[in-house]
Design a protein around this motif. Sequence first.
Motif, short mmCIF file in Angstrom:
data_model
loop_
_atom_site.label_atom_id
_atom_site.label_comp_id
_atom_site.label_asym_id
_atom_site.label_seq_id
_atom_site.Cartn_x
_atom_site.Cartn_y
_atom_site.Cartn_z
N LEU A 75 0.42 -0.86 -0.34
CA LEU A 75 -0.48 -0.21 0.27
C LEU A 75 0.85 1.33 0.05
O LEU A 75 0.41 2.30 -0.53
CB LEU A 75 -0.71 0.29 1.45
N VAL A 76 1.76 1.31 0.87
CA VAL A 76 2.52 1.71 0.65
C VAL A 76 3.09 2.74 -0.76
O VAL A 76 3.88 3.66 -1.27
CB VAL A 76 4.06 1.95 1.89
N VAL A 77 3.63 1.63 -1.55
CA VAL A 77 3.93 1.74 -2.74
C VAL A 77 3.47 2.00 -3.89
O VAL A 77 2.96 3.12 -4.36
CB VAL A 77 4.72 0.69 -3.14
N GLU A 78 1.83 2.35 -3.64
CA GLU A 78 0.69 1.86 -4.44
C GLU A 78 0.89 3.23 -3.97
O GLU A 78 -0.15 4.52 -4.53
CB GLU A 78 -0.57 1.16 -4.07
N ALA A 79 0.51 4.10 -2.60
CA ALA A 79 0.07 5.40 -2.53
C ALA A 79 0.85 6.15 -3.03
O ALA A 79 1.24 7.51 -2.87
CB ALA A 79 0.41 5.93 -0.71
N ARG A 80 2.71 6.22 -2.92
CA ARG A 80 3.39 7.11 -3.66
C ARG A 80 3.44 6.47 -4.82
O ARG A 80 3.58 8.21 -5.79
CB ARG A 80 5.28 5.56 -3.29
N ARG A 81 3.00 6.24 -5.44
CA ARG A 81 2.41 5.79 -7.30
C ARG A 81 1.75 6.50 -7.42
O ARG A 81 1.10 7.32 -8.53
CB ARG A 81 2.00 4.77 -7.43
#
Length: 220
Positions: A75-81
């Motif tokens: 989810l952290v990766v998706e938020a950054r994206r």
Amino acid sequence: MAAHDTRERPMRRDAVRNQQLVIEAARDVVSEFGTDASMELIASRAGVGVGTVYRRFPNKEALVDEIVGLMLSELVVEARRALTLDDGTGLEVFLRVLGHSLSTHRGYAVKAVGRSKADCVEQLRDLIDELLGQAQRHGRIGPDIRLGDVMAVAWAVRGIVETTGSVAPDAWQRHLDIHLAGLRAAAPQSARVPVSREQLTLITGVAHPDRAPGERPAVR
């Protein structure tokens, strides 16, 4: 020494492979059956002996913590994206991703509250706050909306996912549509004070990484 290294290298690769098999199986099994699923079932799904599971994870709680951590990291990766979107739609995009993640990992997503590492939770919360600010700068979200309001939407989505289960797995999407419409309103829908950042920490049971153990934050 070189021969010794050659003998050990395949064992290390096998250990890594087995660990990945266990984690993938755990995500599938616990998503399907919940945290009551047995370690034996997870081992069977992974195609390894139960002893292999216990060598890496001493108990099921440790294994659940591992897969919860993976979910949050994704989810952290998706938020950054989502932050890379330059039209202010990142928050809405991320909330959709969040809903799908909660649905996919329904059997253990609830464990993300209260059992996760504080730094990971705070990192995700910071990113959501950035997404909110970005959306407000583009006029897509009302100026009076705060992080606590967005987190309340996430909690509501999780509740619907848990309640509807496999009977109506997409019910959360309509609920999110309705909430997003409210967040976009030009005028605030309520004069009440939103949940503060400190209250979010108390609610989720996660201590702030800069706060001394046992210290309770002042609620403002």
